[in-house]
Design a protein around this motif. Structure first.
Motif, PDB file in Angstrom:
ATOM      1  N   ASP A 169       0.806  -1.213   0.000  1.00 16.62           N
ATOM      2  CA  ASP A 169       0.000   0.000   0.000  1.00 16.62           C
ATOM      3  C   ASP A 169       0.841   1.266   0.000  1.00 16.62           C
ATOM      4  OD1 ASP A 169      -2.273  -1.552   0.137  1.00 16.62           O
ATOM      5  OD2 ASP A 169      -2.210  -1.617   2.327  1.00 16.62           O
ATOM      6  N   SER A 170       2.180   1.141   0.091  1.00 12.97           N
ATOM      7  CA  SER A 170       3.007   2.310   0.335  1.00 12.97           C
ATOM      8  C   SER A 170       3.171   3.196  -0.884  1.00 12.97           C
ATOM      9  CB  SER A 170       4.386   1.883   0.834  1.00 12.97           C
ATOM     10  OG  SER A 170       5.018   1.102  -0.148  1.00 12.97           O
ATOM     11  N   LEU A 171       3.021   2.613  -2.073  1.00  6.73           N
ATOM     12  CA  LEU A 171       3.081   3.411  -3.299  1.00  6.73           C
ATOM     13  C   LEU A 171       1.813   3.199  -4.108  1.00  6.73           C
ATOM     14  CD1 LEU A 171       6.751   2.922  -4.535  1.00  6.73           C
ATOM     15  CD2 LEU A 171       5.754   4.897  -3.406  1.00  6.73           C
ATOM     16  N   SER A 192      12.097   0.190  -3.703  1.00  7.59           N
ATOM     17  CA  SER A 192      10.871   0.085  -4.495  1.00  7.59           C
ATOM     18  C   SER A 192       9.648   0.582  -3.750  1.00  7.59           C
ATOM     19  CB  SER A 192      10.661  -1.373  -4.928  1.00  7.59           C
ATOM     20  OG  SER A 192      10.527  -2.224  -3.792  1.00  7.59           O
ATOM     21  N   SER A 193       9.669   0.553  -2.412  1.00  9.56           N
ATOM     22  CA  SER A 193       8.510   0.951  -1.620  1.00  9.56           C
ATOM     23  C   SER A 193       8.547   2.404  -1.180  1.00  9.56           C
ATOM     24  CB  SER A 193       8.398   0.053  -0.381  1.00  9.56           C
ATOM     25  OG  SER A 193       9.582   0.127   0.389  1.00  9.56           O
ATOM     26  N   LEU A 208       3.590  12.294  -7.770  1.00  6.94           N
ATOM     27  CA  LEU A 208       2.272  12.102  -8.350  1.00  6.94           C
ATOM     28  C   LEU A 208       1.525  11.030  -7.573  1.00  6.94           C
ATOM     29  CD1 LEU A 208       0.079  12.310 -10.591  1.00  6.94           C
ATOM     30  CD2 LEU A 208       1.403  10.587 -11.864  1.00  6.94           C
ATOM     31  N   ARG A 209       0.327  11.377  -7.105  1.00  8.25           N
ATOM     32  CA  ARG A 209      -0.603  10.398  -6.535  1.00  8.25           C
ATOM     33  C   ARG A 209      -1.772  10.316  -7.502  1.00  8.25           C
ATOM     34  NH1 ARG A 209      -2.596  11.737  -1.012  1.00  8.25           N
ATOM     35  NH2 ARG A 209      -2.748   9.479  -0.721  1.00  8.25           N
ATOM     36  N   ASP A 210      -1.621   9.455  -8.512  1.00 10.71           N
ATOM     37  CA  ASP A 210      -2.593   9.465  -9.596  1.00 10.71           C
ATOM     38  C   ASP A 210      -3.975   9.003  -9.155  1.00 10.71           C
ATOM     39  OD1 ASP A 210      -0.899   7.061  -9.466  1.00 10.71           O
ATOM     40  OD2 ASP A 210      -2.274   6.274 -10.962  1.00 10.71           O
ATOM     41  N   ALA A 211      -4.062   8.102  -8.161  1.00  6.87           N
ATOM     42  CA  ALA A 211      -5.376   7.676  -7.687  1.00  6.87           C
ATOM     43  C   ALA A 211      -6.131   8.820  -7.031  1.00  6.87           C
ATOM     44  CB  ALA A 211      -5.224   6.509  -6.710  1.00  6.87           C
ATOM     45  N   GLU A 212      -5.397   9.788  -6.483  1.00 10.57           N
ATOM     46  CA  GLU A 212      -6.004  10.956  -5.825  1.00 10.57           C
ATOM     47  C   GLU A 212      -5.974  12.185  -6.710  1.00 10.57           C
ATOM     48  OE1 GLU A 212      -3.814   8.927  -4.407  1.00 10.57           O
ATOM     49  OE2 GLU A 212      -5.160   7.952  -2.987  1.00 10.57           O
ATOM     50  N   ASP A 213      -5.497  12.037  -7.966  1.00 13.03           N
ATOM     51  CA  ASP A 213      -5.404  13.181  -8.892  1.00 13.03           C
ATOM     52  C   ASP A 213      -4.636  14.329  -8.251  1.00 13.03           C
ATOM     53  OD1 ASP A 213      -6.960  11.909 -10.888  1.00 13.03           O
ATOM     54  OD2 ASP A 213      -8.789  12.483  -9.842  1.00 13.03           O
ATOM     55  N   GLN A 214      -3.505  13.998  -7.634  1.00 18.89           N
ATOM     56  CA  GLN A 214      -2.756  14.983  -6.852  1.00 18.89           C
ATOM     57  C   GLN A 214      -1.296  15.028  -7.287  1.00 18.89           C
ATOM     58  OE1 GLN A 214      -2.147  13.928  -2.686  1.00 18.89           O
ATOM     59  NE2 GLN A 214      -2.468  16.048  -2.051  1.00 18.89           N
ATOM     60  N   ARG A 220       8.456   9.886  -0.221  1.00 20.00           N
ATOM     61  CA  ARG A 220       7.033   9.659   0.007  1.00 20.00           C
ATOM     62  C   ARG A 220       6.774   8.182   0.215  1.00 20.00           C
ATOM     63  NH1 ARG A 220       2.252   8.299  -2.814  1.00 20.00           N
ATOM     64  NH2 ARG A 220       3.399   7.956  -4.754  1.00 20.00           N
ATOM     65  N   ILE A 221       6.014   7.861   1.263  1.00 20.20           N
ATOM     66  CA  ILE A 221       5.561   6.497   1.512  1.00 20.20           C
ATOM     67  C   ILE A 221       4.040   6.559   1.617  1.00 20.20           C
ATOM     68  CG2 ILE A 221       5.664   4.485   3.016  1.00 20.20           C
ATOM     69  CD1 ILE A 221       8.398   5.390   3.952  1.00 20.20           C
ATOM     70  N   GLY A 222       3.345   6.041   0.617  1.00 16.58           N
ATOM     71  CA  GLY A 222       1.895   6.089   0.610  1.00 16.58           C
ATOM     72  C   GLY A 222       1.392   7.514   0.662  1.00 16.58           C
ATOM     73  N   SER A 223       0.570   7.810   1.660  1.00 16.41           N
ATOM     74  CA  SER A 223      -0.039   9.140   1.771  1.00 16.41           C
ATOM     75  C   SER A 223       0.772  10.088   2.638  1.00 16.41           C
ATOM     76  CB  SER A 223      -1.455   9.010   2.348  1.00 16.41           C
ATOM     77  OG  SER A 223      -1.419   8.408   3.631  1.00 16.41           O
ATOM     78  N   TYR A 224       2.006   9.723   2.971  1.00 17.62           N
ATOM     79  CA  TYR A 224       2.825  10.570   3.839  1.00 17.62           C
ATOM     80  C   TYR A 224       4.070  11.057   3.100  1.00 17.62           C
ATOM     81  CZ  TYR A 224      -0.178   8.810   7.505  1.00 17.62           C
ATOM     82  OH  TYR A 224      -1.284   8.500   8.259  1.00 17.62           O
TER      83      TYR A 224
END
Length: 682
Positions: free
Chosen positions: A87-89, A104-105, A160-166, A225-229
């Motif tokens: 879930d980290s990326l 990779s994570s 880029l957090r493409d799932a969040e369009d961010q 960046r790790i996941g949402s942090y």
């Protein structure tokens, strides 16, 4: 006379004042005597009160501004829970390349990101983001978003957090990517800087919208960046208005001491600001640590902040931990953040930097859990991390909760000492300190890592193996067995021509080295014969595929030489310049190269002489496929980025070039232009 041993070019360097001291009063006067750090155990101790924190900071200011100062001699600093790995990326779009990262994570910022449909690119000339539509054989520009950075500083990297369009855009590291030579800066370079974090909504890529801007006092060391942090390491230099940067008289010193004594703690600590809101304290004294040194005469002038931001939060309020000390590089595993700095001083004579005293590297570990960064301990090991900023994180790697670190023990860039030392470091049984649990060489395993006169170039840790390249006349690739971290040993050493700046895993059985070919110097005036030659003339870019299936017997399976002497690849400056995409058993690969193969008008040497420099010919994206099962390499047509008449040498910013692969399409970002496979050279 030209230097024949290739020196790793450092990226931006900042400046370290050797250890911190403390006192029991808020205003402290200190002397300017030097005192070199030594290896061993060290601990960050919590600042017990505002007064204690103020004391430490003011002690550093007295060291910097409270004595008559020579502005031309500085101390050196060369220089950034975890959720489950799955879930980290963000999940990658199928058949789409991503930023080449050390772990990779753990995501890293770079100037191009893709969601498989669009390319998001930071400009090299202005603080803006351009968005290109990824089409077959073309990449039209669909939007451009300017960002109001302080002093119009360019954006140093994107997430880029493409799932969040961010999109997260960061500025503030102060690096000058256009300059690729040795560069030493005075304090004017890294003082009074600000790290800025922009949050953009790209749900409609044709109309990006800025959501917020977070400004933090301090120069950006690095980020991950790790996941949402999002994790940042920043370096703030306390300063009081009116201080004379280089006091040259006793009157100047008296003025500075008065200013320091009357400054409040809030004047000296870093703050943050969201958009145009009021400035807020980044942390309180209870969130800060002091470096545990005995000598109060040596004070560091920096406040290092470890900042965590929840990217899912409605407002980017930072959570921060700090210590009064210094840091030059950042390494992040999926569970911990490590800050490292080299403690020693340097002097410059006739433009040559030399290191004096004992060199040690100090390491501080913080366990990561969401926005919490829990300090776990520190240690100090001999040696330093070299001169090239991009390579420093690769000197470290965490595996099964053990940190492996490679340091360089030479006294200066032209050192003749055997270069490398390996340490394994772990938390102690009580979990409140770091300790060295193994090292190489040691009494039982005395064989050196590197021969006399060699320097460290590439290093990479993969699982329970370490790979190290040293070079002076040939390239010894050392394979280090770390399966027992308390007793590491050299499994083998392979000598081949040239050297590698960067090592990349290719499947399970191969390792690709990217660097330079070299011809050993055999002249009597500089090198003697090939057996005891003291250097080599580097040639074109070399790709060396090493079979590591048997760690005791590695061998060079394939070699590719690109261009003549003078040819460079951006991968030697940043690992982000290498793009790979696994497709079945094929690893697709692309790397930007500035090719030199045009005859020179200089007739001092002819082309048969290894010292002959070719003139610049073109910039291109060099492409190849590697079969990860049998190691066979297939070359593909290059994409040309720029060409000039052979009579005109043209300096290019090749180190900024990047590429993206989406299916069979390849997009070559050359400066601010996007080229495609339609621009190939057959």
């Amino acid at each position: 006379m030209e230097q024949i041993i290739k020196i790793s070019t450092p990226l931006i360097l900042s400046f370290l004042l050797a250890a911190c001291g403390s006192s029991d009063k808020a205003a402290v006067d200190t002397s300017d005597e030097d005192n070199d750090s030594s290896g061993g155990t060290l601990t960050l101790k919590t600042a017990t009160s505002d007064a204690a924190l103020e004391t430490q900071i003011k002690a550093s200011l007295f060291t910097s501004y409270g004595t008559i100062n020579n502005p031309y001699t500085y101390a050196l600093e060369s220089g950034t829970v975890a959720e489950a790995v799955a879930d980290s990326l963000d999940s990658a779009v199928p058949d789409t390349s991503s930023t080449n990262t050390q772990e990779s994570s753990v995501d890293e910022a770079d100037r191009v990101k893709t969601d498989g449909n669009y390319l998001y690119v930071s400009s090299v000339t202005q603080p803006s983001i351009s968005i290109f539509k990824a089409e077959t054989g073309a990449a039209p520009l669909v939007a451009k978003q300017s960002l109001a950075t302080l002093n119009d500083v360019t954006i140093s990297g994107l997430y880029l957090r493409d799932a969040e369009d961010q999109i997260i855009a960061i500025s503030g590291d102060g690096q000058n990517p256009y300059f690729l030579g040795d560069m030493w800066f005075g304090p004017y370079y890294w003082q009074s800087r600000t790290t800025e974090v922009f949050d953009l909504d790209v749900s409609d890529p044709t109309a990006p919208a800025q959501q917020s801007k977070l400004s933090i006092d301090g120069q950006l060391i690095s980020s991950r960046r790790i996941g949402s942090y999002l994790y940042l390491a920043t370096r703030h230099t306390p300063y009081a208005d009116g201080l004379i940067a280089y006091p040259s008289s006793e009157d100047d010193v008296t003025t500075n001491k008065d200013i320091i004594n009357t400054a409040s703690l809030s004047d000296l600590l870093p703050s943050y600001q969201i958009d145009d809101g009021a400035k807020q304290n980044l942390f309180e004294s209870g969130d800060c640590f002091l470096t545990d040194y005995d000598d109060a005469n040596n004070s560091q002038s920096s406040i290092i902040s470890v900042v965590a931001i929840n990217l899912d939060a409605a407002s980017p309020v930072p959570e921060a931990t700090c210590f009064v000390g210094d840091a030059e590089t950042l390494y992040v595993s999926e569970k911990a953040l490590y800050l490292a700095t080299t403690g020693f001083r340097y002097d410059t004579t006739d433009g040559v930097s030399t290191y004096s005293g004992v060199q040690t590297t100090e390491i501080h570990k913080f366990a990561l859990d969401g926005t919490d960064a829990d300090y776990k301990g520190s240690t100090s090991v001999s040696g330093h991390l070299g001169w090239q900023q991009d390579l420093k994180p690769f000197r470290m790697s965490e595996y099964n909760d053990v940190l492996r670190i490679i340091t360089y023990t030479g006294a200066q860039q032209s050192s003749v000492d055997s270069p490398a030392h390996l340490y394994t470091v772990a938390e102690n049984a009580t979990g409140d300190a770091l300790e060295v649990i193994g090292e190489l060489p040691n009494e039982n395993r005395p064989d050196p890592l590197g021969k006399t006169g060699e320097q460290i170039y590439a290093s990479r840790f993969i699982g329970d193996k370490g790979y190290l390249v040293t070079f002076r006349a040939t390239d010894p690739l050392y394979v280090i067995d770390l399966s027992n971290p308390a007793d590491p040993f050299i499994a083998s050493a392979l000598e081949i021509d040239g050297y590698s700046d960067y090592l990349h895993p290719v499947g399970e059985n191969y390792l690709l080295g990217i660097g330079k070919d070299a011809i050993a110097d055999t002249s009597s005036s500089t090198g003697g014969n090939t057996d005891d030659g003291r250097g080599a003339w580097y040639q074109g870019v070399k790709l060396s595929l090493i079979d590591i299936s048997n760690p005791q017997d590695p061998f060079e399976k394939e070699t590719i030489i690109i261009g003549g002497r003078g040819t460079e690849t951006a991968v030697s400056q940043s690992h982000h310049a290498l793009t790979t995409l696994q497709s079945g058993t094929t690893l697709k690969m692309a790397l930007p190269v500035s090719v030199h193969e045009t005859e020179s008008s200089n007739t001092y040497y002819d082309e048969s002489d290894p010292r002959y420099f070719y003139r610049w010919t073109r910039d291109e994206l060099y492409r190849l496929n590697i079969d990860t099962e049998n190691g066979e390499i297939s070359l593909l047509p290059s994409i040309v980025g720029q060409s000039r008449d052979s009579e005109n040498y043209y300096y290019t910013q090749y180190a900024l070039d990047r590429s993206v692969m989406i299916g069979d399409e390849v997009y070559y970002l050359h400066e601010d232009e996007v080229l495609t496979t339609a621009d190939v050279v057959e």
